[in-house]
Design a protein around this motif. Structure first.
Motif: not given
Length: 731
Positions: A334-346, A359-363
């Protein structure tokens, strides 16, 4: 009393000329028709209400419609039973010699369709309140009634044309309004609907778009206008109905709300939410006044409220380093970019605590997609997702990256972690940051309430997020159990040898998503009572608005996105000064459409009292909007010694069987058997604002304070009196 057989008029002997049948016979006949119609209407409304209550509750929109109708019928029935014939306020006769139009608190139509009463809020009733001799609005005459215990104890006629007299008007030296001014006060605001004046009525009936500022000095009827406007707007403007958000009425303090509690129900409107600013925040019930004026000034800024956004954003920054997530089948990076994409799901506008789930669902979706297809025994994407939900390492990292937050913790950290406050409010100097720090960060003050409110609105309730998570877990478990039940039923159908359309149809039905959802029991969902003051509201009415700080205005703007407000106040009564114009103040805090209406006639305070009150406020505010009194009480202001307080009260109580007195400025005063608390109040100058009393006794007003605050408190306290003012000083 049976109004069909007993006269509705109960005039005292000295008013016997008004009892002439030529003057009241038409009224008697009309009231008989109203009495008959009322009886029928009450029976019909009661029947409709019983039928609605017996009807099935239904679901969704049907249930909401049913609840709304029950609420409407209940309110109408309560008003009909509360008033009876005194629903009628008076009547008006047109200049074209038409039939009188009777105006009531509610509209009333008989079984033949004849309109017996027009609702006071309807356009047809406007001339009854708005007509003047300069602009009679098509009227020849107008009659207003005074009701006492369900019967008419007096009435007043006003004639606008020569034809208006015509033998049907009883003229005397007092209009209904002036007569009402001299009546005694009570613990609750009197019913003044029948005496609304033209300048007040024009403001009550003004449109609701944008912000309407009602500026007026003491006794001009600002509170009357604010309350009646609340009821009028709900009746006349469909954009403000309860389904659209309804109306919120904000008063300055609890004694004020108790004083005006009967007014809205008496107007046939019980759907307005009323509160003080303290009521908007849970901590308001115990919040103390900020002891340090400099700290109060710093917290009054809207900028500090806006800093709450930065305080929350601090907890919404994605991790800058990746991590390996270990599953039963393989390890996933799980990369830093993956975290950033997940956070943008809010989704924008979603409260922080509720956005966690998005955010959790996207993660989880990112991790499942990265894992890809797997031929391992027992693997499926659903099982992987379920496993990830229980992955302690992943959940620990997620909770650290996007934690559940409490508003009290967030704001408390501002007052205990200087670096955090500097980050959120970089415009503050180091000295200001240090001033805002305190030993107990959660020792809440009134000045903290806007920040707590902004934080709670931005974060959402963490318990809501937890309840939603538990609810979704319950539903998932139920669906899993029902899926097993359906599988067993399908197997049973297959084993029974059923075939043909019936068997295939049953299988399709049981496999169908709608069927499985309908089998889930949603009664297990956790429930919570809604916050009725959270908004959004379609319109907000604010009384004593000159006292609100910029930060406190943000509490109300958050609750009314349309910026539809009625703002009632007096710059001269602002305890901490009000150097700007209303336009400047409101534009600065976020309003864009602002209209100003002014009230300049003092209907409450006798001119003898205003003559002494005016110099008090002009000494510090030369441009104060001091209204002109329209009546003389004939009683001069009395000055004396504080030692005479009890004898003054005893003398007044003996001479006046009714009415309310108030002692202002003596915190040690206590009511006794001889000065009963039901008729003698004791208040601070600040808590007397918005109230009125027959007798006001000021104790040492020169000690109320210095500068603007002291002068305003002195001025406000003096102008609470409707009949007599006594000023006492300690020796």
């Amino acid at each position: 009393m049976n109004p069909l057989t007993t006269s509705v008029f109960d005039l005292p002997d000295h008013l016997s000329p008004k009892a002439d049948p030529k003057l009241i016979a038409d009224d008697e006949q009309h009231f008989a028709a109203i009495a008959e119609c009322l009886e029928q209407t009450i029976a019909e409304v009661s029947g409709s209400l019983d039928a609605e209550r017996r009807a099935p509750g239904g679901m969704g929109r049907h249930a909401m419609d049913r609840d709304t109708e029950i609420h409407r019928l209940t309110n109408r029935l309560r008003t009909l039973r509360r008033f009876g014939l005194d629903l009628c306020l008076g009547h008006m006769v047109g200049a074209d010699d038409q039939e009188p139009v009777y105006v009531g608190r509610l509209g009333l139509t008989d079984s033949t369709g004849r309109r017996l009463l027009v609702d006071w809020r309807s356009p047809a009733a406007e001339p009854f309140f708005g007509a003047t001799h300069a602009n009679p609005m098509g009227l020849a005459s107008r009659r207003r009634y005074r009701w006492t215990r369900g019967r008419i104890s007096d009435y007043w006629d006003e004639v606008f044309t020569a034809e208006g007299f015509a033998g049907h008007a009883a003229l005397d030296d007092q209009s209904a309004f002036i007569a009402s001014l001299g009546s005694n006060r009570s613990p609750r605001m009197r019913d003044v609907l029948g005496t609304i004046q033209a300048d007040q009525d024009a403001i009550i009936r003004a449109g609701s778009r944008g912000a309407l500022v009602v500026d007026g000095g003491p006794g001009t009827g600002k509170t009357v206008v604010a309350l009646h406007r609340s009821a009028y707007l709900l009746y006349s403007d469909p954009r403000l109905g309860h389904r659209r958000g309804g109306v919120l009425f904000v008063g300055p303090h609890r004694p004020y709300l108790a004083y005006v509690a009967d007014v809205l129900p008496s107007l046939g409107e019980e759907g307005v939410q009323t509160c003080t600013l303290r009521d908007l925040v849970t901590e308001g019930a115990v919040a103390a006044v900020e002891a340090d004026p400099d700290v109060a000034r710093l917290k009054s800024s809207a900028n500090l409220v806006e800093g709450i956004e930065k305080a929350v954003r601090f907890y919404e920054e994605p991790p800058t380093q990746g991590m390996t997530v270990t599953t039963h089948w393989s390890d996933v990076w799980l990369s830093a970019d993956d975290w950033a994409v997940a956070f943008e799901a809010a989704e924008p506008g979603t409260p922080h605590n509720e956005a966690r789930a998005q955010v959790l669902e996207e993660l989880l979706t990112i991790l499942v997609d990265k894992h890809g297809e797997d031929d391992a025994d027992g693997f499926s994407p659903d099982l992987l997702r379920k496993s990830l939900r229980r992955n302690r390492e992943l959940l620990t990292a997620f909770n650290r990256a996007w934690p559940l937050l409490e508003a009290t913790d967030l704001v408390g950290d501002l007052w205990s972690v200087p670096a955090y406050l500097r980050m959120c409010a970089p415009w503050l100097s180091r000295e200001d940051v240090q001033k805002l720090q305190r030993e107990d960060p959660q020792a809440w003050t009134v000045s903290d309430l806007p920040l707590l409110d902004a934080a709670r609105q931005r974060l959402g309730d963490p318990e809501t997020a937890r309840r939603k998570s538990r609810y979704e877990a319950i539903l998932a478990a139920q669906r899993e159990r029902m899926a097993q039940v359906v599988d067993n039923l399908v197997d049973a159908v297959a084993d029974s040898g059923a075939d043909g359309d019936d068997g295939e149809g049953l299988v399709r039905m049981l496999r169908g998503e709608d069927a499985q959802v309908s089998l889930v029991d949603e009664s297990e969902a956790p429930t919570v009572d809604p916050d009725l003051l959270a908004g959004p509201f379609a319109h907000i009415v604010v009384d004593e608005a000159q006292e609100l700080t910029d930060a406190e205005w943000q509490m109300l703007l958050l609750r009314c996105p349309s910026r539809s407000f009625t703002i009632v106040g007096d710059r001269a009564q602002a305890r901490h000064g009000f150097t700007e114009s209303w336009q400047e103040r409101l534009e600065r805090i976020g309003f864009d459409r602002i209209n100003l209406a002014s009230l300049s006639i003092n209907y409450r305070t006798p001119e003898e009292i205003m003559a002494e009150a005016e110099p008090v406020i002009r000494a510090v505010l030369p441009d104060a909007n001091v209204p002109t009194s329209i009546r003389s009480g004939g009683v001069p202001v009395v000055h004396g010694s504080a030692s005479d307080l009890n004898s003054i009260l005893d003398t007044w109580l003996t001479a006046h069987a009714d009415g309310i007195a108030c002692v202002i400025g003596d915190p040690t005063f206590r009511t006794t058997f001889r000065t009963p608390s039901s008729r003698v109040r004791s208040l601070t100058p600040e808590l007397s604002k918005g109230l009125e009393f027959d007798l006001v006794v000021l104790i040492d007003p020169e000690k109320f304070g210095e500068g603007i605050e002291g002068a305003v408190d002195h001025y406000v306290a003096m102008t609470r009196a409707t009949q007599q003012l006594v000023v006492l000083t300690s020796t």
